[in-house]
Write an enzyme that holds these catalytic residues in place. Structure first.
Site, PDB file in Angstrom:
ATOM      1  N   HIS A  44     -23.275 -54.414  -6.301  1.00  0.00           N
ATOM      2  CA  HIS A  44     -23.948 -54.051  -7.551  1.00  0.00           C
ATOM      3  C   HIS A  44     -23.062 -53.161  -8.421  1.00  0.00           C
ATOM      4  CE1 HIS A  44     -27.869 -55.692  -6.132  1.00  0.00           C
ATOM      5  NE2 HIS A  44     -27.291 -55.474  -4.968  1.00  0.00           N
ATOM      6  N   GLU A  53       0.115 -45.896   3.177  1.00  0.00           N
ATOM      7  CA  GLU A  53       1.292 -45.045   3.423  1.00  0.00           C
ATOM      8  C   GLU A  53       2.387 -45.814   4.148  1.00  0.00           C
ATOM      9  OE1 GLU A  53       0.582 -41.292   5.401  1.00  0.00           O
ATOM     10  OE2 GLU A  53       0.060 -40.305   3.531  1.00  0.00           O
ATOM     11  N   LYS A 105       3.937 -32.749  -3.749  1.00  0.00           N
ATOM     12  CA  LYS A 105       3.982 -31.420  -3.125  1.00  0.00           C
ATOM     13  C   LYS A 105       5.008 -30.544  -3.829  1.00  0.00           C
ATOM     14  CE  LYS A 105       2.710 -32.841   1.560  1.00  0.00           C
ATOM     15  NZ  LYS A 105       3.180 -33.003   2.932  1.00  0.00           N
TER      16      LYS A 105
HETATM   17  O1  PA5 Z   1       0.288 -39.917   8.117  1.00  0.00           O
HETATM   18  C1  PA5 Z   1       0.817 -38.886   7.800  1.00  0.00           C
HETATM   19  O2  PA5 Z   1       1.907 -38.517   8.267  1.00  0.00           O
HETATM   20  C2  PA5 Z   1       0.158 -37.939   6.825  1.00  0.00           C
HETATM   21  O3  PA5 Z   1      -1.010 -38.460   6.306  1.00  0.00           O
HETATM   22  C3  PA5 Z   1      -0.185 -36.625   7.521  1.00  0.00           C
HETATM   23  O4  PA5 Z   1      -1.014 -36.901   8.609  1.00  0.00           O
HETATM   24  C4  PA5 Z   1      -0.845 -35.647   6.569  1.00  0.00           C
HETATM   25  O5  PA5 Z   1      -0.039 -35.447   5.454  1.00  0.00           O
HETATM   26  C5  PA5 Z   1      -1.115 -34.325   7.271  1.00  0.00           C
HETATM   27  O6  PA5 Z   1       0.061 -33.798   7.753  1.00  0.00           O
HETATM   28  P1  PA5 Z   1       0.092 -32.686   8.876  1.00  0.00           P
HETATM   29  O7  PA5 Z   1      -0.521 -33.242  10.109  1.00  0.00           O
HETATM   30  O8  PA5 Z   1       1.541 -32.373   9.058  1.00  0.00           O
HETATM   31  O9  PA5 Z   1      -0.693 -31.516   8.352  1.00  0.00           O
END
Ligand code: PA5
Length: 431
Positions: free
Chosen positions: A306, A285, A421
């Site tokens: 394996h 990310e 989303k």
């Molecule tokens: O690193 C990030 O920002 C994302 O992976 C969020 O943690 C994830 O989408 C969950 O979001 P939230 O904590 O707003 O529910």
């Protein structure tokens, strides 16, 4: 080989892939981006709270979290932690790395990590008839997966404890003021912990996001934070070869520029599988933007030798490999050495510990992959303590920040996550 807080980083396996002096020549670039980080002059500077987080956790915060954990220990057989992505992976990664909940503490069950009905149904079945508590974690307070799981599990809680007994059994970890979860928590009177504004989800494991579930499992959260604090100090130096986070970031970046565009994190320790998942989210990310970034993948050996071993050894040569290895876990588990007939041919291993055999498997695999054209670096630790795990967490956070800035991306946002989303909500008819 550099060693910091019990964590050794060995980059000698890159010698055949980088020119002499090439790493050292990265010093100025790394120093510049690390300076931008410390001075808050880099892209995404509004999300740099994680940098000094290990120093910022106060005694009052530890005490409040430990009080929550004590209540859970007294009246819950299981503690359901609801969250996804950065609001889930860190706690689970640490919990598994240190060997699960301590004796006398509730079983930790994770939920809200997807929309699979069978998975959630199994969670509902597991809590039925048992005393349980819920900890719902969401920074935005609006993420669909945990919100759906929370609604279902709240219903289950209400069935067991009645409408009046629900609020006392829920802890919400969320933003100080924004989001549906904050509004719900205040209306219903749940206990709450705040996720700081300046800490993004995947960098939040040392906030209540990670610390509340881990304390409830009886993990030594003070040790975890102390390990991160020591690593923070070690990763301040501009001496590239003495700074494990900067060295790792520089090495993988140079390899990326040479076409090694996928990084495989390999371990021989099953308890590190979720730490690999946390690492994949952190790096994927943070770096995967603007058509760039190293693709983070993972393997658990020897199992995956394996299955994926053939590809790593002999497939497309765009792989760099980072081993994350633990020398000793259960040292007294040895191969019995008293088989007179030796029909299974294992007498040559008689009396040797499994940890020792596993370590030789690691060394042999590394030799083979190097010979196959895969540049290999290694993080090696003797054991997994909360301090060492805390050190690893901080090391990887600092490394991905430097690495992302070297790539020229903002390591602290994730605009691409919104696209699925929007499409999903359109299909679901959300207004
Ligand atoms: O690193 C990030 O920002 C994302 O992976 C969020 O943690 C994830 O989408 C969950 O979001 P939230 O904590 O707003 O529910």
């Amino acid at each position: 080989m550099s060693e910091t807080g019990g964590i050794k980083l060995d980059i000698s396996g890159l010698d055949g892939f980088l020119k002499p002096g090439e790493i050292e020549a990265m010093s100025a670039r790394v120093k510049a981006v690390a300076g931008d980080l410390e001075n808050g002059t880099c892209p995404g500077a509004e999300f740099l709270g994680w940098l000094d987080l290990p120093e910022r956790v106060t005694e009052a915060e530890f005490a409040a979290i430990e009080a929550t954990a004590e209540r859970a220990r007294e009246d819950a057989a299981c503690y359901v932690v609801i969250g996804i992505g950065g609001s889930y992976l860190g706690a689970r990664a640490v919990l598994e790395a240190v060997g699960g909940p301590a004796d006398g503490h509730p079983e930790i069950i994770f939920a809200g990590t997807g929309l699979c009905s069978a998975t959630l149904d199994r969670v509902l079945t597991r809590v039925r008839g048992r005393d349980f508590r819920l900890c719902v974690i969401s920074k935005s307070g609006t993420t669909l997966e945990p919100a759906v799981a929370f609604r279902l599990l709240r219903g289950e809680l209400e069935k067991k404890y009645g409408r009046a007994g629900v609020a006392d059994r829920i802890t919400a970890v969320t933003d100080a003021s924004r989001g549906a979860l904050r509004g719900l928590a205040e209306t219903e009177g749940f206990e709450t912990f705040v996720i700081p504004d300046d800490v993004g989800g995947r960098f939040s494991v040392l906030t209540p996001v990670g610390l509340v579930p881990l304390a409830c499992a009886g993990v030594d959260i003070r040790g975890l934070v102390a390990g991160a604090r020591a690593m923070r100090e070690a990763c301040r130096t501009d001496d590239l070869l003495a700074n494990p986070a900067h060295l790792y970031a520089a090495a993988r970046h140079l390899l990326y520029e040479k076409g090694f565009t996928t990084e495989v994190m390999s371990t021989f320790h099953g308890d590190l599988q979720m730490l690999q998942e946390w690492w994949k989210q952190l790096f994927g990310e943070s770096e995967g933007k603007n058509g760039q970034g190293i693709f983070p993948a993972s393997t658990v050996f020897t199992t995956d030798l394996h299955s994926l071993g053939q590809y790593v050894q002999d497939g497309r040569r765009n792989l760099q490999e980072t081993f994350l290895c633990v020398r000793g876990a259960v040292g007294d588990l040895t191969v019995p050495g008293d088989d007179a007939d030796n029909l299974d041919g294992l007498n040559y291993l008689g009396g040797r510990s499994l940890d020792d055999i596993n370590w030789k498997a690691y060394q042999g695999t590394k030799q083979a992959h190097l010979a196959g054209g895969v540049p290999c670096a290694s993080f090696e630790v003797d054991v997994l303590t909360p301090e060492i795990v805390g050190g690893l967490l901080y090391l990887f956070e600092k490394a991905v920040a430097v690495s992302g800035l070297l790539l020229g991306v903002n390591p602290f946002d994730q605009p691409g996550v919104e696209t699925y989303k929007k499409a999903m909500f359109r299909l679901l008819g959300k207004s």
